[in-house]
Motif scaffolding. Structure first.
Motif, PDB file in Angstrom:
ATOM      1  N   ARG A 204     -11.929  -7.659   1.002  1.00 40.35           N
ATOM      2  CA  ARG A 204     -10.874  -6.606   0.211  1.00 40.35           C
ATOM      3  C   ARG A 204      -9.723  -6.219   0.465  1.00 40.35           C
ATOM      4  O   ARG A 204      -8.919  -6.244  -0.036  1.00 40.35           O
ATOM      5  N   TYR A 205      -9.342  -6.743   1.484  1.00 46.94           N
ATOM      6  CA  TYR A 205      -7.938  -6.898   1.639  1.00 46.94           C
ATOM      7  C   TYR A 205      -7.030  -7.975   2.288  1.00 46.94           C
ATOM      8  O   TYR A 205      -5.935  -8.095   2.049  1.00 46.94           O
TER       9      TYR A 205
ATOM     10  N   LEU B 137     -10.056   2.601  10.182  1.00 48.48           N
ATOM     11  CA  LEU B 137     -10.112   2.636   8.990  1.00 48.48           C
ATOM     12  C   LEU B 137      -8.503   2.422   8.978  1.00 48.48           C
ATOM     13  O   LEU B 137      -7.383   2.516   9.463  1.00 48.48           O
ATOM     14  N   SER B 138      -8.603   1.351   8.028  1.00 47.53           N
ATOM     15  CA  SER B 138      -6.943   0.561   8.050  1.00 47.53           C
ATOM     16  C   SER B 138      -6.996   0.884   6.567  1.00 47.53           C
ATOM     17  O   SER B 138      -7.775   1.908   5.621  1.00 47.53           O
TER      18      SER B 138
ATOM     19  N   LEU C 214     -17.385   5.279   8.159  1.00 46.80           N
ATOM     20  CA  LEU C 214     -16.325   3.922   7.940  1.00 46.80           C
ATOM     21  C   LEU C 214     -17.976   3.136   7.243  1.00 46.80           C
ATOM     22  O   LEU C 214     -19.174   2.507   7.614  1.00 46.80           O
ATOM     23  N   SER C 215     -17.822   2.502   6.230  1.00 48.53           N
ATOM     24  CA  SER C 215     -17.930   0.985   5.500  1.00 48.53           C
ATOM     25  C   SER C 215     -19.097   0.335   6.591  1.00 48.53           C
ATOM     26  O   SER C 215     -20.307  -0.415   6.154  1.00 48.53           O
ATOM     27  N   THR C 216     -17.707  -0.447   6.964  1.00 45.07           N
ATOM     28  CA  THR C 216     -18.158  -1.574   7.877  1.00 45.07           C
ATOM     29  C   THR C 216     -18.538  -1.533   9.201  1.00 45.07           C
ATOM     30  O   THR C 216     -18.344  -2.518  10.007  1.00 45.07           O
TER      31      THR C 216
ATOM     32  N   ARG D 172      -8.856  10.029  -1.259  1.00 44.64           N
ATOM     33  CA  ARG D 172      -8.595   9.491   0.005  1.00 44.64           C
ATOM     34  C   ARG D 172      -7.837  10.282   0.973  1.00 44.64           C
ATOM     35  O   ARG D 172      -8.436  10.647   1.551  1.00 44.64           O
TER      36      ARG D 172
ATOM     37  N   LYS E  67     -16.343  -8.101   5.198  1.00 44.66           N
ATOM     38  CA  LYS E  67     -15.775  -7.188   4.181  1.00 44.66           C
ATOM     39  C   LYS E  67     -14.231  -6.953   3.960  1.00 44.66           C
ATOM     40  O   LYS E  67     -13.345  -7.165   2.839  1.00 44.66           O
TER      41      LYS E  67
ATOM     42  N   VAL F  53     -15.023   6.942   4.087  1.00 43.04           N
ATOM     43  CA  VAL F  53     -13.971   6.869   4.117  1.00 43.04           C
ATOM     44  C   VAL F  53     -13.112   6.448   3.088  1.00 43.04           C
ATOM     45  O   VAL F  53     -12.186   6.309   2.427  1.00 43.04           O
ATOM     46  N   ASP F  54     -13.710   4.876   3.922  1.00 44.17           N
ATOM     47  CA  ASP F  54     -12.940   3.428   3.652  1.00 44.17           C
ATOM     48  C   ASP F  54     -13.250   3.627   2.040  1.00 44.17           C
ATOM     49  O   ASP F  54     -12.163   2.279   1.489  1.00 44.17           O
ATOM     50  N   LEU F  55     -14.162   3.971   1.166  1.00 44.78           N
ATOM     51  CA  LEU F  55     -14.423   3.359   0.124  1.00 44.78           C
ATOM     52  C   LEU F  55     -13.953   4.563  -1.193  1.00 44.78           C
ATOM     53  O   LEU F  55     -13.792   4.175  -2.448  1.00 44.78           O
TER      54      LEU F  55
ATOM     55  N   PRO G 117     -13.944  -3.210  12.196  1.00 49.02           N
ATOM     56  CA  PRO G 117     -14.500  -2.270  11.193  1.00 49.02           C
ATOM     57  C   PRO G 117     -15.313  -1.195  11.760  1.00 49.02           C
ATOM     58  O   PRO G 117     -15.152  -0.019  10.933  1.00 49.02           O
TER      59      PRO G 117
ATOM     60  N   TYR H  16     -15.713   0.988  -6.119  1.00 47.59           N
ATOM     61  CA  TYR H  16     -16.045   1.903  -4.358  1.00 47.59           C
ATOM     62  C   TYR H  16     -16.182   2.815  -4.042  1.00 47.59           C
ATOM     63  O   TYR H  16     -17.393   3.894  -3.950  1.00 47.59           O
TER      64      TYR H  16
ATOM     65  N   SER I  51     -23.490  -7.268  12.655  1.00 46.97           N
ATOM     66  CA  SER I  51     -23.083  -6.441  11.753  1.00 46.97           C
ATOM     67  C   SER I  51     -21.731  -6.450  12.031  1.00 46.97           C
ATOM     68  O   SER I  51     -21.076  -5.761  11.216  1.00 46.97           O
TER      69      SER I  51
ATOM     70  N   GLY J 223     -18.581  -6.306   8.973  1.00 49.73           N
ATOM     71  CA  GLY J 223     -18.041  -5.970   8.700  1.00 49.73           C
ATOM     72  C   GLY J 223     -16.110  -6.047   8.758  1.00 49.73           C
ATOM     73  O   GLY J 223     -15.907  -6.093   8.183  1.00 49.73           O
TER      74      GLY J 223
END
Ligand code: SF4
Lengths: 103, 158
Positions: free
Chosen positions: B41-42, B51-52, A29-31, A62, B37, A54-56, B48, A4, B30, B34
């Motif tokens: 990953r989590y 920020l997680s 954020l990519s999402t 980070r 995704k 930032v999430d990547l 989405p 990432y 969309s 998100g």
């Protein structure tokens, strides 16, 4: 497979300069659909944008970037858009963006 | 879980709870992308648009539907991301912008620990996020939390 961090740590789209020559950078954020719409908007208007998803990011980078991003915002809605030195727009606020960038 | 089961679960849930989903199909896709995704990953569908941390305990308030969805639907008629909506919001021409209700530093149980919060009858507290104001009728001693953060003491007693 690329990690990432390597894949989209810092992406630059180098197109023309903004009309008033202000540098535009953004923490994204990519999402996030709003971040995607914002990136699309900038591309459509041929405005160079330096953005960081930032999430990547991972590890120390980070932490560093999050700290930097949060120093600009009060409520932290993404994208965090920084225009020039001190104009900050939180979230994809199209009318505000048009006003600042004279579009 | 695959993208289709996630989508179905969200659609079923909205129906069950009497909310609507964003009518813009592209936007909806969309958001689903998100969310999925984040599942990949989590391991959980965290928001989405925020920020997680990627650590479940830290993101628990962000797992969709997040802790902030219902107050946002109540106040604005739309959740922060714009996935869930109320019927009234959809019919309303005015579409207010929804600010991020999640506090920059969410209250953490280990930080609160065994600290005494409420000490006096009549004390008034205010939520810095939604503006709820409350008066203490009986002291229990606990720390008051609203919208994921400690409430602010605005008046010690009557
Ligand atoms: S803001 Fe909406 S989409 Fe985002 S986590 Fe909350 S309920 Fe889900």
């Amino acid at each position: 497979m690329i990690g990432y961090a390597q894949s989209v740590a810092l992406q630059r789209i180098n197109l023309k300069h903004t009309r008033n020559n202000m540098k535009v950078k953004a923490y994204t954020l990519s999402t996030c659909p709003y971040c995607k719409a914002f990136k699309r908007f900038m591309k459509e208007h041929n405005i160079p944008l330096e953005f960081t998803d930032v999430d990547l990011l991972e590890g120390e980078e980070r932490t560093k970037v999050i700290k930097e991003a949060y120093s600009y915002c009060s409520g932290c809605g993404f994208p965090i858009i920084v225009i020039g030195e001190d104009i900050v727009i939180e979230g994809f606020n199209e009318p505000k963006l048009r006003e600042v960038l004279h579009l | 879980m695959n993208p289709e089961t996630l989508k179905k679960a969200i659609k079923d849930r909205a129906k069950r709870e009497g909310y609507r989903l964003n009518p813009d199909e592209n936007f909806l896709e969309s958001i689903f992308e998100g969310l999925y995704k984040n599942v990949e990953r989590y391991g959980y569908p965290s928001c989405p648009c925020r920020l997680s941390a990627g650590i479940f305990e830290e993101d628990i308030d962000l797992v969709c539907p997040c802790l902030y969805r219902d107050p946002d639907l109540y106040h604005y008629g739309r959740c922060f991301c714009g996935l869930y909506m109320t019927e009234a919001y959809m019919n309303n021409k005015d579409k207010p912008v929804v600010p991020n209700r999640r506090p920059m530093e969410p209250a953490k149980i280990e930080k609160i620990g065994s600290r005494i919060g409420v000490k006096t009858v009549g004390a008034r507290y205010r939520c810095k996020s939604c503006g709820n104001e409350i008066t203490v009728d009986k002291v229990g001693g606990g720390v008051l939390i609203c919208c994921g953060q400690e409430m602010e003491l605005i008046k010690e007693d009557k």
